[in-house]
Design an enzyme around this catalytic site. Structure first.
Site, PDB file in Angstrom:
ATOM      1  N   LYS A   1       0.121   4.287  -0.232  1.00 58.55           N
ATOM      2  CA  LYS A   1      -0.484   5.490   0.358  1.00 58.55           C
ATOM      3  C   LYS A   1      -0.263   6.680  -0.590  1.00 58.55           C
ATOM      4  O   LYS A   1      -0.337   6.495  -1.800  1.00 58.55           O
ATOM      5  CB  LYS A   1       0.080   5.722   1.765  1.00 58.55           C
ATOM      6  CG  LYS A   1      -0.029   4.433   2.607  1.00 58.55           C
ATOM      7  CD  LYS A   1       0.226   4.604   4.056  1.00 58.55           C
ATOM      8  CE  LYS A   1       0.050   3.256   4.749  1.00 58.55           C
ATOM      9  NZ  LYS A   1       0.182   3.313   6.181  1.00 58.55           N
TER      10      LYS A   1
ATOM     11  N   HIS B   1      -9.285   1.254   5.370  1.00 55.74           N
ATOM     12  CA  HIS B   1      -7.957   1.423   5.976  1.00 55.74           C
ATOM     13  C   HIS B   1      -8.078   2.368   7.174  1.00 55.74           C
ATOM     14  O   HIS B   1      -8.889   3.304   7.148  1.00 55.74           O
ATOM     15  CB  HIS B   1      -6.977   1.986   4.941  1.00 55.74           C
ATOM     16  CG  HIS B   1      -5.562   1.944   5.432  1.00 55.74           C
ATOM     17  ND1 HIS B   1      -5.049   2.895   6.273  1.00 55.74           N
ATOM     18  CD2 HIS B   1      -4.574   1.028   5.252  1.00 55.74           C
ATOM     19  CE1 HIS B   1      -3.792   2.580   6.577  1.00 55.74           C
ATOM     20  NE2 HIS B   1      -3.487   1.453   5.965  1.00 55.74           N
TER      21      HIS B   1
ATOM     22  N   GLU C   1      -4.921  -4.873  10.738  1.00 55.05           N
ATOM     23  CA  GLU C   1      -3.863  -3.884  10.924  1.00 55.05           C
ATOM     24  C   GLU C   1      -4.087  -3.150  12.241  1.00 55.05           C
ATOM     25  O   GLU C   1      -4.898  -2.206  12.304  1.00 55.05           O
ATOM     26  CB  GLU C   1      -3.871  -2.861   9.778  1.00 55.05           C
ATOM     27  CG  GLU C   1      -3.642  -3.460   8.414  1.00 55.05           C
ATOM     28  CD  GLU C   1      -3.075  -2.426   7.433  1.00 55.05           C
ATOM     29  OE1 GLU C   1      -2.023  -2.711   6.858  1.00 55.05           O
ATOM     30  OE2 GLU C   1      -3.671  -1.354   7.265  1.00 55.05           O
TER      31      GLU C   1
ATOM     32  N   GLU D   1      -6.382   4.780   8.084  1.00 56.48           N
ATOM     33  CA  GLU D   1      -6.219   6.197   7.754  1.00 56.48           C
ATOM     34  C   GLU D   1      -7.506   6.771   7.167  1.00 56.48           C
ATOM     35  O   GLU D   1      -7.838   7.933   7.393  1.00 56.48           O
ATOM     36  CB  GLU D   1      -5.020   6.367   6.801  1.00 56.48           C
ATOM     37  CG  GLU D   1      -3.708   6.200   7.570  1.00 56.48           C
ATOM     38  CD  GLU D   1      -2.586   5.554   6.787  1.00 56.48           C
ATOM     39  OE1 GLU D   1      -2.634   5.541   5.552  1.00 56.48           O
ATOM     40  OE2 GLU D   1      -1.644   5.043   7.439  1.00 56.48           O
TER      41      GLU D   1
ATOM     42  N   SER E   1       4.034  -2.207  10.266  1.00 54.77           N
ATOM     43  CA  SER E   1       5.489  -2.264  10.412  1.00 54.77           C
ATOM     44  C   SER E   1       6.106  -3.611  10.009  1.00 54.77           C
ATOM     45  O   SER E   1       7.031  -4.089  10.653  1.00 54.77           O
ATOM     46  CB  SER E   1       5.898  -1.878  11.839  1.00 54.77           C
ATOM     47  OG  SER E   1       5.475  -0.547  12.114  1.00 54.77           O
TER      48      SER E   1
ATOM     49  N   ASN F   1       0.865  -1.184   0.000  1.00 55.31           N
ATOM     50  CA  ASN F   1       0.000   0.000   0.000  1.00 55.31           C
ATOM     51  C   ASN F   1       0.901   1.234   0.000  1.00 55.31           C
ATOM     52  O   ASN F   1       1.506   1.557   1.021  1.00 55.31           O
ATOM     53  CB  ASN F   1      -0.888  -0.045   1.260  1.00 55.31           C
ATOM     54  CG  ASN F   1      -1.707   1.221   1.430  1.00 55.31           C
ATOM     55  OD1 ASN F   1      -1.784   2.051   0.528  1.00 55.31           O
ATOM     56  ND2 ASN F   1      -2.327   1.381   2.592  1.00 55.31           N
TER      57      ASN F   1
ATOM     58  N   GLY G   1       3.047   2.289  10.704  1.00 58.43           N
ATOM     59  CA  GLY G   1       4.013   3.374  10.506  1.00 58.43           C
ATOM     60  C   GLY G   1       4.734   3.788  11.771  1.00 58.43           C
ATOM     61  O   GLY G   1       5.372   4.832  11.816  1.00 58.43           O
TER      62      GLY G   1
END
Ligand code: 13P
Length: 253
Positions: A11, A96, A166, A98, A212, A9, A172
Site C-alpha cells: 500500500k 483493490h 478479500e 481501497e 488480516s 501489498n 486491516g
C-alpha cells in the site's frame, strides 16, 4: 496443490530505500523456500530501484498496485503498463477494495486495466470482495458475481490471471474470515467462473485470500480448501511476519 503465491501489498508504505533494504533482507531469509512464489508489491516510486534484485531468485517477482489502461497520454498522476514493464513488473493488483471505495474505481475501469495488463504480457491480480453489510444481507455471491463478470468482460482465457478474494471487512481490521467462510466463498468464486470458462481453466486459476493474514493464521488458511495463496497487507511490511508466513506456508504444503 498448486504452487502457493504469497503477495505482499505494501500500500502507501516504505520509501524506495526502505523498500530495497526490505526486499534484500527477505530474499536472503527465504531464498531456499522455493516451493512458494513470493511477489512484492511496493509503491510505484520503489519499483525502478528494485528491478535488479529480481534477477536472482526465480520464485520472487515484482508487482505493482495499480496502473492506467492507456499506453500514454495526458493523465496526470497515472502510470502505464509499459512503464511498469520497464521496471520488470510481472503482476499488477487491480480492483483493490481501497481503489474501489476510496477512489471510486468502477468495474468498467478495472476491466479496461485487466485488458491492458494482459495485453502487456503481465498478470493481473484481480481483487474482489464484499463489505460487512453486503455479507450480513446475504449479498456476497451476487457482489462477487458482478465484480467477476464485469472485471473479466471480454477476457477469454484465465491463463494469466490471479484472483484475490478479500472480504472488505477483514482488511486491516484484525478480523479474519474463518476457514469455513473462506472455503465456502472460494467455492462460490469457482462456481461463478465455471459459468464463464471451462472447468480445467477454473481448476487451474489461483485464488488468493486476503484480509488480516498473519503468521498465526497462515497455516490454517493455506490448508483451507480452495486457497492457493495470500494477498497480505500489514503483515507484509515487517521482515519477521512476512518471512514467517512464507515459512509456515512452505512447511504446510
Ligand atoms: P491486511 O493484511 O492488512 O488486512 O490487508 C489486506 C490487503 O488489503 C491486501 O491487499
Amino acid at each position: 496443490m498448486k504452487r502457493p503465491i504469497i503477495a505482499g501489498n505494501w500500500k502507501m508504505f516504505k520509501t524506495p530505500s526502505e523498500g530495497s533494504a526490505f526486499v534484500d533482507e527477505v530474499m536472503k531469509l527465504v531464498l531456499d523456500h522455493e516451493k512458494v512464489d513470493v511477489i512484492f508489491c511496493p509503491p510505484f516510486t520503489a519499483l525502478f530501484n528494485m528491478k535488479d534484485a529480481f534477477e536472482s531468485g526465480k520464485h520472487f517477482s515484482l508487482g505493482a498496485q495499480n496502473c492506467h489502461w492507456e499506453e500514454s497520454g495526458a493523465f496526470t498522476g497515472e502510470i502505464s503498463v509499459g512503464m511498469l514493464k520497464d521496471c520488470r513488473v510481472q503482476y499488477v493488483i487491480l480492483g483493490h477494495s481501497e481503489r474501489r471505495h476510496i477512489f471510486h474505481e468502477p468495474d468498467e475501469w478495472i476491466n479496461r486495466k485487466v485488458h491492458s495488463v494482459i495485453n502487456g504480457n503481465m498478470t493481473p491480480i484481480l481483487c474482489i470482495g464484499e463489505t460487512l453489510t453486503q455479507r450480513d444481507e446475504g449479498e456476497t455471491e451476487a457482489i462477487l458475481d458482478k465484480q467477476l463478470q464485469l472485471g473479466l468482460k471480454g477476457i477469454d482465457s484465465l491463463d494469466n490471471i490471479v484472483i484475490a478474494y478479500e472480504p472488505v471487512w477483514a482488511i486491516g481490521t484484525g478480523l479474519t474470515a474463518t476457514p469455513a467462510q473462506v472455503s465456502e466463498t472460494h467455492q462460490q468464486v469457482r462456481d461463478i467462473l465455471n459459468q464463464l470458462y471451462d472447468t480445467e481453466a477454473v481448476e487451474n486459476v489461483a485464488i488468493l485470500y486476503g484480509g488480516s493474514v498473519k503468521p498465526e493464521n497462515a497455516k490454517e488458511l493455506i490448508l483451507t480448501q480452495g486457497v492457493d495463496g495470500f494477498l497480505i497487507g500489514g503483515a507484509s511490511l515487517k521482515v519477521d511476519s512476512f518471512t514467517t508466513i512464507i515459512e509456515n506456508v512452505e512447511l504446510s504444503i
